[in-house]
Design an enzyme around this catalytic site. Structure first.
Site, PDB file in Angstrom:
ATOM      1  N   GLU A   1       1.024  -1.407   0.617  1.00  0.00           N
ATOM      2  CA  GLU A   1      -0.003  -0.073  -0.073  1.00  0.00           C
ATOM      3  C   GLU A   1       0.909   0.827  -0.293  1.00  0.00           C
ATOM      4  OE1 GLU A   1      -2.941   0.672  -0.181  1.00  0.00           O
ATOM      5  OE2 GLU A   1      -3.655  -1.901  -0.465  1.00  0.00           O
TER       6      GLU A   1
ATOM      7  N   SER B   1     -44.597 -33.119  42.050  1.00  0.00           N
ATOM      8  CA  SER B   1     -44.383 -33.560  42.615  1.00  0.00           C
ATOM      9  C   SER B   1     -42.959 -33.252  43.179  1.00  0.00           C
ATOM     10  CB  SER B   1     -44.474 -35.018  42.989  1.00  0.00           C
ATOM     11  OG  SER B   1     -45.494 -35.035  42.867  1.00  0.00           O
TER      12      SER B   1
END
Length: 820
Positions: free
Chosen positions: A87, A478
């Site tokens: 770049e 239960s």
């Protein structure tokens, strides 16, 4: 001639001054419109939030932009060199704009006019930072001028390393990855410091155009661009010629994109963590804040929980018969392409989608679903297998009730089905499978800390994302009863207290009559509270709740966190209210840890993007844990500041009674562990839900199974028959490497041998005796006192007690006590 030259010179000067003035005015106007570049100092990009298991393994990532911020010091020189070469090779020498590079670019573009070639750019890394952070991407002259001015200013305000850091963490690399760290993981499943020269060069080639160099769609272009970057690295002196040539020989080596969580079987757990983070911090922080979340998940225990629940659901479902194929496809042509379109259960990798190619009484020939690559291309390889009659015998009975005698009566060519390999990895034999309709949820927790160690919200997250461990509100049946008995133990009753088990009817305020019944028949006679909980006697529980008063039971249920607000009616004593598995497991944890309140948690610690801890579950205090040096002081003591919500002696009494559930009661023969274990079954009306919740001294687990739209599980669909075996399979796996543990009897309790039937003190050598725990000041009754005997609808005749209990007969005839 001299005057003419002077005239043109003056005119040229005026023209130059005019152009200069116009340029100055233009630059002045443009400069006033420039954004504030000082915002770069506060750069806080959207960063991925990462969820980790208790052992640090990556579980899930959440982001809008897949980015992990890394400081410039953590980025290796070879990675920096790759980007500088690709770049901006003069980055460390120019003032923000590379004039030489700009002139070269202009010259090249002039040469390319009319050639059809793409114009080349000359933007420096600093200019790209200015554009990406502060400007739009518009291709205009004004934007380029603004970009240049900002670049000069940025260079004056920040160091080169800071600018490069901003660039490498911001840029887009394709495949939804932002920043160099995110790209390294996405493309190579590596951290930045593990990248090779070739890998660094490929990533450096992407910012120009990620889609142009997609490794799956444009592999040749990607390879060419990567090699060009390597050549620039060699040319610029970052890499030797030999290393560069070696790097160019390497393949791209890009890994296929991953989908879903990194940690297998953690989907339900991760999704619950995600919901909690959104509730606490909001969506923006979750998807952009870069949180690091350490959860309580134990990966191995999670696998064991998943397997146990899946095994139980499959076993129940297969006993109900085969429901038919997923769909039908043609097999005369290439069946692989059409079969590849059928969605599979991605989180059940043991299963494969297959198509029936031929079927006979001797077995079934199948074709397996072909693989599909990252680009969506279906593999040309076609793999086949077989199903023997024995590996699909369960399917001979259809869900509609019809029966078959061989595979040909069940399957047809073109049927799309699920199969699972049998035998070793090289085997071509498979077993017929089908996703169960019945579902369930399971939670495992550390009772001393509240840390959720495992959570399974259903058979498959791919099949259904609904988490039945935390989102499904079901009647616990239960399995709620231990909290009724805990309230009783805290308020003057003992495990040896005796209660009537005769039929009962209650007239409600609206005039209706409620007649609770026991699951197994009418019952009758009198029994101890231990017997009542061991055998889950509804009539005895209702009488006990009525004797105490339901407001007291409701207070305990809310104290334990089972309900936020419980309606204090007698039906609730049988578990008629709706709650979640997580709440029930949390409540049982209080009894397992000796009565200490806990806060269930899936999250141990949360750190922000800078590593600062913003949440931790641990609230215990240790004032002397952090000292600069050891100076012969005592070991630090961690102060347990949790609230005591239940008497430790009560907790032990109920635990002891629930040990009896497993030894003699509704779960007898179902739980086989090499350690002390207590628990309770639960079955709701019409067998719509089957529960089991239980614990050892160091681990609590609970689960239910049932249909999402409540429907009967069938006669015998009880907690003992369906849920307890799943609990047992999980706990055997989870505790296999643990030393056996015993429930500790709290100091001050008295252990007394009592008659199992009457609750009175047992005679020496009496065969029907059991050791029972009593609090100070309490003990076995000296006469048979019956709870519920004063109710006109529940009178007990002396001869009934004598018939039920020979020991009571002895007590009465000896004149040692009366009957109440």
């Amino acid at each position: 001639m001299i005057r003419l030259i002077g005239y043109f010179f003056g005119l040229g000067c005026l023209l130059f001054l005019g152009v200069a003035a116009a340029a100055a005015i233009y630059l002045s106007v443009v400069s006033k419109e420039l954004p504030d570049y000082e915002v770069l100092a506060k750069y806080a990009p959207p960063v991925t939030t990462r969820i980790h298991a208790g052992n640090g393994a990556l579980m899930k990532e959440y982001s809008r932009e897949n980015r992990l911020f890394v400081p410039i010091q953590a980025i290796p020189d070879r990675v920096k060199a790759a980007f500088l070469s690709a770049e901006d090779k003069n980055f460390y020498n120019h003032p923000g704009v590379d004039v030489g590079g700009l002139i070269r670019a202009v010259a090249v573009n002039l040469q390319n006019i009319g050639s059809g070639r793409r114009f080349v750019g000359a933007s420096t890394i600093t200019q790209q930072v200015a554009k990406n952070f502060l400007l739009s991407a518009d291709q205009t002259f004004d934007r380029k001028i603004k970009e240049a001015i900002l670049s000069f200013r940025i260079e004056q305000a920040y160091s080169k390393d800071k600018i490069l850091e901003l660039y490498l963490n911001e840029i887009y690399f394709g495949l939804n990855s932002y920043g160099i760290a995110g790209a390294a993981l996405t493309y190579f499943d590596k951290s930045v410091n593990e990248l090779t020269i070739a890998e660094s060069a490929y990533l450096a080639s992407l910012p120009k155009g990620p889609s142009n160099y997609n490794p799956f769609r444009r592999a040749e272009a990607a390879l060419t661009r990567r090699n060009w970057v390597i050549d620039r690295m060699v040319e610029n002196g970052y890499v030797s010629q030999s290393d560069g040539e070696e790097a160019k020989k390497q393949p791209l080596g890009v890994v296929p994109p991953k989908s879903g969580p990194s940690l297998f079987a953690s989907d339900y757990f991760a999704e619950e963590v995600r919901r909690q983070l959104i509730d606490q911090y909001g969506e923006k922080t979750l998807y952009e804040g870069g949180l690091s979340v350490r959860t309580s998940l134990d990966p191995q225990m999670q696998l064991e929980a998943r397997k146990a629940l899946q095994d139980g659901l499959i076993d129940y479902d297969e006993r109900r018969g085969y429901r038919g194929p997923l769909k039908q496809i043609a097999t005369s042509q290439d069946w692989g392409v059409e079969l590849a379109k059928v969605p599979s259960l991605s989180d059940v990798p043991e299963w494969r989608v297959a198509v029936v190619l031929s079927v006979s009484d001797q077995g079934v020939d199948i074709g397996l679903q072909p693989r599909v690559d990252a680009a969506g291309k279906v593999s040309t390889e076609r793999t086949r297998g077989t199903i023997s009659p024995g590996d699909m015998r369960w399917a001979y009975r259809s869900a509609g009730g019809k029966s078959a005698k061989s595979p040909s009566g069940v399957l047809s060519p073109g049927d799309v089905i699920y199969v699972q390999k049998t035998g070793n990895a090289d085997s071509s034999s498979y077993r017929l499978r089908q996703p169960p309709k019945v579902q369930g949820g399971l939670v495992a927790m550390d009772p001393h800390t509240g840390r959720v160690l495992a959570m399974v919200g259903g058979f498959s997250y791919a099949q259904s994302e609904f988490n039945r461990a935390t989102q499904a509100k079901r009647q616990p049946g239960s399995s709620f009863k231990p909290f009724v008995y805990a309230a009783a133990m805290d308020n003057g009753y003992t495990p040896a207290s005796v209660i009537l088990d005769d039929p009962l009817q209650i007239t409600l305020s609206n005039g209706d009559v409620w007649k609770p019944t026991n699951y197994e028949g009418e019952g009758g006679g009198v029994h101890t509270l231990r017997f009542a909980i061991e055998h889950s006697r509804n009539l005895m529980t209702v009488r006990l709740a009525s004797d105490m008063g339901m407001p007291l039971v409701a207070e305990y249920a809310e104290r334990f966190g089972i309900y936020d607000h419980m309606n204090p009616v007698l039906a609730m004593s049988l578990g008629a209210g709706e709650t979640t598995v997580l709440r029930m497991v949390s409540a049982y944890s209080v009894m397992a840890n000796g009565g200490k309140q806990i806060k269930p948690t899936l999250i141990d610690r949360i750190q922000d993007r800078y590593g600062k801890t913003i949440f931790k579950h641990e609230e215990r205090v240790c004032d002397s844990c952090n000292v600069s040096a050891w100076q012969n002081q005592d070991e630090p003591v961690i102060a347990d500041n949790r609230e005591q919500v239940l008497d430790p002696m009560t907790a032990y009494q109920v635990t002891s009674m629930m040990q009896g559930v497993i030894i003699r009661g509704t779960a007898a023969g179902k739980i086989k562990l090499n350690t002390d274990v207590a628990g309770k079954t639960g079955t709701t009306n019409d067998e719509k839900d089957a529960w089991f919740v239980g614990y050892t001294p160091s681990l609590v687990a609970g689960l239910y199974i049932g249909y999402d739209t409540p429907a009967t599980l069938g006669r015998g669909g009880t907690g003992g028959a369906l849920a307890a075996p799943i609990f047992n399979e999980f706990m055997q796996a989870a505790t296999k490497d643990e030393a056996p543990e015993k429930f500790q009897v709290p100091a001050g309790m008295t252990m007394v041998a009592v008659n199992r039937a009457t609750g009175m003190a047992a005679q020496p050598g009496e065969p029907n005796a059991i050791m029972e725990a009593f609090k100070p000041g309490t003990g076995p009754a000296t006469s048979l006192q019956v709870i519920g005997g004063g109710d006109a609808a529940a009178q007990v005749a002396p001869e009934e007690i004598l018939r039920t209990s020979p020991q009571a007969n002895q007590a009465v005839t000896s004149g040692s006590g009366g009957l109440f």
